[in-house]
Every structure is written in C-alpha cells, then in structure tokens.
Design a protein around this motif. Structure first.
Motif: not given
Length: 929
Positions: A69-76, A99-103, A109-114, A116-120
């Motif tokens: 599922a690695g190629a579609n991690l953004t769906v998680a 701190f949000l991770f998909e792995a 992939r990582f997103t910092d929820g703090r 502005p406009a958090p982006r992974s």
C-alpha cells in the motif's frame, strides 16, 4: 509473516534506530526512555497502531500499512487524523496530537498538524524523540514562522536582483514549497544572496541548522570565506561572529554549528559508510571525470539524523545532485534551495519548475554587474585537417603520464585528425602557431594600448597538454617561469596560492588549467579566455565562459594590469578549436564507476558482477575507447572477440539493460511458454530473468581472457607521437561573425542614442545645430556625454565604440592601436553623424586637430603680413596640444602644468599681447569644428 506483520517489524526497527523504545500496551512503561512508541494504544475510535510519547506526554500517532500500500499512503491520512483527534484512554489532555505519521516498511510520510495548511511530506526515516521534544517546546513551527513572522528585507548593500532573489525565496518557503531554484548569472552574487537568506532564516525563522552543499573543496573554501566576510545590515558583527560555521572535514557534525559547509561527496560518504578519497573532493562530479565513485546506498545514521538540517542550499545545483548523489538530498528532511547560473531542463525538473528568481547573463550585462564578450577565432590548417607522418620518420615518442621520451622511427604511415591532437599526437607547431596568433591579436587588435599582457586563462585538454602549452607560452612571449603557471589539481606548486596570485598579483599573467578553475572560481581581472579544448556540455561551456564575465572597477583592474585605463568593460573569448560552433548537449553523461580501472571492470563482469552500474561503466569505457584506438588496435580486439568491433561490444551492454527491451524479452519468453502476459502483469522475477538473459548474452565475449587482455593492452598504449615535422600555419585569425554582429549592434545603439537625445545633452546640441557653434563645445560637455554613454545599460565607452568601428569598417578607421583619449568621442560623434561627408575616415581627435592646425597655420602665414615667430609657434603648438586633449582653450587653462611650466598666462600675453584672445577664439573655432 503477513505483509502487514513484515511492515510492522520494519517500522519497529526504524523507530528503535531513531532512539525510540517500542512497547506493547500491556508492557507500558513511559519511564523506559525519553521517547516511547506504544503499539495498539486504545482510543475511543479503536486502537491506534502506534502512539508516540515524549517525556511521558502523548504527541504523535503512526498509522501502519502493509508494503504493497506504500504508493497510496496518502489515503491513510484521514485515518491518522482521526486517531490524532480521538480521545486516548487515560490521557487527560484532549488537544489533537500534533505529529502524524503514515508508514509502511519502505515509506514514511509525516504531517505537522501545527503548520499553517498542514501538508504531508515523505521522509527518509523517523525523527528522534529529542527532536519532537524541541519542536513541542517552541511556540510556533518553522513553517508557521516562515509564513507569518519574517520581517521586511533590509535592502542596503543588496543589488535589485539579490533583493528579488531573497524575497522570492521567502515567498516560496512561506507557501511551504519544498524546492526552490535561484537562477542568477555568474558574477551577480549568488553566494552573497544565499548568505543573506540564510542569515534571515536563522535569525527570524529560527532554523536549527542549514547545510551549504558544494561539489568541490575549492568551492567550499570560497563559500566559507564569504561567510566570514559577510556583515548583515542590522548588526555590526560578521556572520561567523554571530553564528558558528563549520566546514566539514570529518564525519562529525558540530552540534553547535548553525551552518555546515560540506562537499556532497563527503556527506555521501558519511551516510553510506563508504570511505572518502580526499582527492574526490577536488573534482566536480558532473563536469569532469570523477576520481572515485561509491556504490553503496545511503543508510540511516543515528549520528546524523534526517532532521539535522532544516534547509539545504545547493551551490552549482545544475551538476551534482543527480543519480547516486541525489540520495544525500533524499535523506534529509529539509527544504532544498538551488543556486545556479546555468540551469538546464534537468535542473528545472528537479526543482519542480519553482524558479523563485531569474537573473540572466544579458540582464547582468545591461545592469553593469557583468561585462559582455567578443569572440575572436584562430584556425590553423592542422587543427582543421590534421596531418600525416610518413613511415621511418625519426620523431620523439613520449609517455603521456611520465612524459619520458624516446627517439625512434615511426613504423608506418600515421595520419591523425585535429581531434587527436594533444592526445595521441602532439604537434608543437600547432600549439606555437595558436599562441603566437593570440599574442599578435591581443597586442594589435584586442587590447592594442596595453603595455602588459592582460590576465589570460587557457583551457587545455589534459594535464600533459597544459604542460606543453606553458612551455610554448613562455617561449613565444620571451618570459620566465613566473609569467605563465599551471592551475590544476596536479600542479607542482600549491594550486590555491597560484590561484590567489593570478587573481591579485601582477604575475602570473597567463594561467593554464584543465578543470580546476573552469567553474565557480572568481578571477575578476580576467580579460582573455583561450579555448584549446572543445566542450560538449552546454552548461559546462557557459560556466567556463563565466570565468571572464566578472566586472571590475578601474582601480582594482589597474592594480594587476598597470596600463588599464578604465574599468573592465568586456572580455574576449579566443576560440582556437571551434568550441563556439561545436554541437552542445544539455547535460553530460555520468560515468558510474570512474574510479574503477578498466581491467577490474572486465574481470568483474567475467566473474559474474552484472549490476547496472558495472555494466554501464564498462559500456561507456568501451565506447569511449573505440573512439581513441587506431585501426590496428581495433582489428586486434575484433579478432579476439570473434568479429565484434569494440564499440559494438559496448553498445550491446547498453542495449542489454534497456528497460523497454527487457520487458519485450520477458513478454516473448512468457509467450514461448504459453503464458499470456501484458506489460503491467509481468512479475518481478520474470523481468529479472529476462534482464539476466540479455546481460549474460552481452557479457559472454568477456569470458575470453584473450579479449580482456587485448582491450587492456589497447588502453595502456598511451604513448604520444611528437610531430615536429609537419609545420602548421594560421588559416584564419579574426573576430567571429558573432563579434562583428555585436560590433554593428554597438554602433547602431550609439547612433540611435545620439539621435534620440540630441535635444537634452549640450554636447550633442553643438553637433546638431547648424551653423556650428564652435565655441560652445568644452571638455565638461564631452565628459558629461561620455558618462551618460558609459553607464549601464549602454556601456558605450570610447574604447568600445572605436573597437566596434575598427571591426566593421576597418578601412576607414585609423589609430585603432592607440590609447584612447576622452576627446576621441568628438571624432566618434562626427563620424557617426556623417558631418565630414561620405567616405570620411575615423581618426583620433588629436590627429584631426594636428591636420587642422597645419592647414590653419598655412592659411595664416599666407594671408598675414608677417609669419609667426619661432617662440609664437612653440606656444601655438602647446595650445594646439591642449585643445586636442580638452576640446578648447581659455585664459584659465594656462594654469595647467604644460602651459604653466612655460611661464603661463603672463608669458603668453607678452608673446602675443592683445592678439591672444582672438587667436584662442580662432583656434577653438578652426581646430574643433
């Protein structure tokens, strides 16, 4: 194990490598470490795969997925966000986890929820616990500070192009764009611009550490010097007094360093575990042959975690960040900032076409930041057509590396082309003719008023070629060792000290290089570039030309070139090999294993090493060798290979690993086995089998020891024949068509300017008004006109205008080899406006004044009752000379040295009495009109 179990196991391993203690919920012990990752932590929406605790506080969540599922991690991401906002059992705080991770086992992939406009974003590895602790302790995130807290730029000491670059970069970073390209012409101050941006990112953005990445040690030294010299506009201290700057020379990064300067080779060595050859840092990776090549992939290094740098500034980013070396950039979780003067399509693509600043060479010349250039061509008969040595001629044979000579007969007729010069054959006459033609052109056409040779850089083909050039330069110019030096990595003297002398001292006047100062090195006094080697890379050629474009003020130029009488206004590219006309490519192919000897590549293939890098390297080596071998060597190899030419052996290796061809072979194999496959349905093992089959076939000839020996013997035949029999001769020496077109453009620009500004400049009013108001013209008016013409964007100095006319209308131009005077502008204006009629000549103003003076004296003596006395004639000649240099004469001018030394106004009044004022008016009218 299931795919998900395998992924969990690899995630656990990566967390532990980063310093996390991984626990099951039933074994929870938050005191076990600063960072604890708890598996299957219960929430009110179900168990989270991992919850991260730092200093006993929950701060992050990891959503684990199986590798497929690695190629579609953004769906998680939505699932991760749900757990981050869920209520954790036993947790008092209800704020979302930041701190949000998909792995998977491969991708994180990582997103910092703090933000502005958090982006992974994809990251190479998990962050260390103390990194998350530091981030939690900060009131805002780096990206929020970049978007909301950067103050306006102080523009003092910055050029407009530098202001645009810094502000453009900061706008890009505020939008959280991961890659940004700064395209600025050579000489426009890219490094200064980058340091300005770095200072602001550290002071106002709160960046932890910034990596300044170069690809040669020389560029690293140069960058470090600029950091040490930089003083920000809002602080009296230098950059290095404010922040610690480390130039990396070991595997250890100083934790107190705010800026780390490193070659990409050294950083690759640290991350791959591959020992570095110190000499590898002296050679640019993409533009010249590398001295060593590593094959290991980058692995996680806990001593240099992925979060070590917030930003990576990549100097000369057009050449060193592709293929294997790109792993260094993929490793760090950092925004990438590229600096280059010569981007190509590959560069634009890598930086996502996010060009935050674009300042071209043409713009830099218009602004006076850089200077333009002319092309002067030298062609010789042997350069163009080659020559032939007959059999049984006694000539020198010289080993290319040791330069040891032996005197012997040639065994057979030996024909050679211009391309083989200075490789298999050295024709001393050809080198001498080119150097002599350069000397003559510079002294009589290019810089005729100079008393010393302008600073000149010669590009040679090889180190041996450079040695030959140096000896002949010293001989042709009749100078000693100090006059001409070699600046290469193999120079006997310290290259840095020679380069410093070339830049700052009178000697050497001429430097010869192969690659060391081909790119990135600042030598502002350079005024002549001689190309005695061709260049196939468009970007590399532009970089080499860039060595001459730097502008320089008159005082600085005069310090190293005494007879220079103005600021540097141009440089001249002397093309002795057709480099201006040869076909250029956007980028140069990279050798995969340039540090591995050919015999080792051959032996490796025979032993079964069939990886892409080995196969491609051998292929490149064979194709290149085919171009260098004579027919005799080609025939020997062809016989040993069973009739296959050496070039075809190399091409077969390239074709063998072509991905499309591998797919077609796999499909054909499946069909032969009665299996129906599409390209998308081919299994990895089927593709690998097809590749192995193709490579085995292409590599089969190298199983024969006889073939391997013949190839190696051909490579080792590196003796050069020294041809002293075929004497060369110049077939053309002159400015190129391009230079003539540029000269015509200069003349047209001048004529257009005179026409457009005739009503607003006093000196032009003198020429345009009819009848001539002769007494209206004075030196101040001419000086004012010259200043207007000489400043950017026109850059129309008297010397440049005279040179342009000499190039286009040589038969009408006199005194081109004379030193220009400011009053020559009078002659240029009259000639351009056609005031002296069709067919008139362009003469130096002093010559025209002399001519008019003789005619005036003749008329006066014929009409007056008495001729001028000898003393009166002496005074009149002095007055005439003053007019020639100043456009007019008045009573006040007798205080000047030449006139004052003869007694000044008091004496001249005694000689002419009441006639003096009338004579001065008459001379101003007759000699200047």
């Amino acid at each position: 194990m299931t795919p998900e179990t395998k992924a969990r196991q690899r995630i656990d391993d990566k967390l532990e490598q980063a310093g996390w203690v991984v626990q099951d919920m039933r074994q929870l012990n938050l005191a076990a470490s600063q960072g604890v990752a708890v598996r299957e932590h219960p929430t009110d929406t179900g168990p989270a795969d991992y919850v991260l605790f730092v200093d006993r506080v929950a701060c992050g969540v990891i959503e684990a997925k199986k590798d497929t599922a690695g190629a579609n991690l953004t769906v998680a991401e939505a699932q991760t966000a749900r757990y981050a906002t869920a209520v954790l059992k036993w947790r008092k705080d209800t704020a979302p986890l930041p701190f949000l991770f998909e792995a998977t086992g491969e991708i994180i992939r990582f997103t910092d929820g703090r933000d502005p406009a958090p982006r992974s974003r994809e990251i190479f590895h998990f962050f260390k616990p103390d990194t998350l602790a530091d981030w939690l302790a900060q009131p805002t995130t780096l990206r929020r500070r970049l978007a909301e807290h950067m103050p306006a730029l102080l523009e003092r000491n910055l050029r407009n192009c530098q202001v645009s670059a810094v502000t453009g970069l900061e706008k890009s970073l505020a939008l959280n764009k991961p890659r940004a390209l700064v395209h600025m012409a050579t000489g426009a101050g890219k490094t200064f611009t980058a340091i300005t941006a770095i200072y602001r990112l550290l002071k106002y953005g709160g960046a932890k550490r910034i990596l300044f990445l170069v690809d040669t040690r020389n560029l690293g030294k140069q960058a470090h010097q600029e950091f040490m010299a930089y003083t920000p506009p809002d602080d009296g201290r230098t950059f290095t007094e404010l922040y610690n700057v480390q130039r990396l020379s070991s595997p250890t990064i100083d934790q107190g360093a705010k800026v780390c300067i490193s070659t990409i080779q050294r950083m690759y060595s640290i991350l791959s575990g591959e020992p570095i050859d110190e000499s590898a840092e002296d050679v640019s990776l993409a533009e010249v042959r590398q001295t060593a090549q590593q094959n290991k992939v980058v692995r996680y290094n806990p001593a240099v975690p992925v979060e070590s740098f917030d930003f990576i500034v990549i100097d000369e980013c057009h050449r060193s960040i592709y293929n294997t070396w790109k792993q260094v950039l993929d490793y760090f979780d950092a925004s990438l900032i590229g600096l280059t003067a010569t981007p190509d399509k590959r560069t634009f693509g890598f930086f996502n076409e996010n060009i935050v600043a674009e300042y071209t060479y043409e713009q830099s010349v218009a602004d006076g930041v850089n200077v333009g250039y002319d092309v002067y061509e030298i062609a010789t008969e042997i350069t163009q057509k080659g020559a032939e040595l007959k059999a049984r001629e006694w000539v020198d044979h010289r080993d290319r590396q040791t330069r040891k000579k032996r005197w012997s007969e040639t065994e057979e007729d030996t024909a050679y082309t211009g391309r083989e010069l200075d490789r298999s054959v050295v024709n001393v006459s050809q080198i001498r003719q080119v150097i002599q033609a350069m000397k003559t052109a510079v002294e009589t056409q290019i810089f005729p008023t100079r008393q010393e040779t302008p600073k000149t850089l010669i590009f040679a083909k090889t180190d041996s070629h450079a040695d030959d050039i140096i000896q002949i330069v010293r001989e042709v110019y009749g100078q000693g060792n100090a006059f001409c030096k070699k600046v290469t990595y193999r120079a006997e003297e310290d290259a840095d000290s020679i380069l410093s002398s070339f830049r700052n001292d009178y000697h050497p006047r001429i430097a010869v290089t192969v690659d060391m100062i081909a790119t990135g090195t600042d030598v502002k006094p350079l005024e002549v570039l001689l190309f005695m080697r061709d260049v196939r890379s468009k970007g590399y050629y532009e970089q080499m030309k860039g060595r001459g474009v730097r502008s320089l003020d008159a005082d600085s130029l005069k310090r190293v070139s005494n007879s220079a009488d103005s600021a540097k206004t141009r440089f001249v590219l002397i093309d002795a090999v057709g480099v201006e006309k040869s076909l250029k490519t956007e980028s140069r192919p990279l050798e995969k294993k340039p540090g591995v000897p050919l015999k080792d590549l051959l032996q490796g293939v025979a032993m079964g090493h069939r990886d892409d890098d080995t196969v491609l390297s051998l292929a490149n080596r064979l194709v290149r060798l085919a171009k260098q071998l004579d027919d005799k060597a080609q025939t020997r190899i062809e016989k040993a290979s069973g009739g296959v030419p050496v070039a075809e052996l190399g091409k077969a290796l390239i074709v063998a690993i072509d991905p499309d061809a591998v797919v077609q072979t796999a499909l054909a194999t499946a069909k032969a086995q009665g299996i129906t496959r599409s390209e998308d349905s081919l299994l990895p093992e089927e593709l690998e089998a097809a590749r192995a089959q193709r490579v085995a076939t292409a590599c089969a000839p190298f199983d024969q020891p006889a073939l391997r020996d013949e190839i190696e013997n051909a490579r080792r035949e590196r003796e050069q024949i020294i041809d002293h029999i075929n004497l060369d001769q110049i077939t053309f020496s002159g400015f190129s068509e391009q230079a003539e077109a540029q000269a015509k453009s200069v003349i047209q620009t001048f004529a257009d300017y005179l026409r457009q500004h005739k009503d607003e400049i006093a000196a032009l009013g003198f020429f345009y008004q009819q009848p001539y108001q002769r007494r209206a013209l004075n030196f101040d008016m001419i000086e004012d006109l010259h200043e207007r013409l000489a400043r950017p964007p026109l850059m129309l100095t008297t010397e440049r205008l005279w040179s342009a006319y000499a190039r286009v209308q040589a038969h009408q131009v006199k005194g081109a080899d004379r030193k220009r005077q400011l009053t020559d502008l009078v002659s240029l204006v009259r000639f351009t406006l056609g005031l002296d009629g069709a067919g008139a000549e362009l003469r130096p103003f002093a010559d025209e004044v002399d001519k008019r003076f003789q005619a005036w004296i003749f008329r006066h003596n014929a009409q007056a009752p008495t001729a001028f006395t000898p003393e009166q004639m002496d005074w009149l000649r002095l007055m005439k000379d003053h007019i020639a240099s100043s456009c007019s004469i008045s009573r006040e001018d007798f205080d000047y040295a030449e006139l004052a030394n003869k007694g000044g106004l008091q004496r001249v009044w005694q000689v002419f009495s009441n006639e003096l004022d009338g004579l001065m008016d008459e001379m101003n009218r007759e000699l200047v009109a």
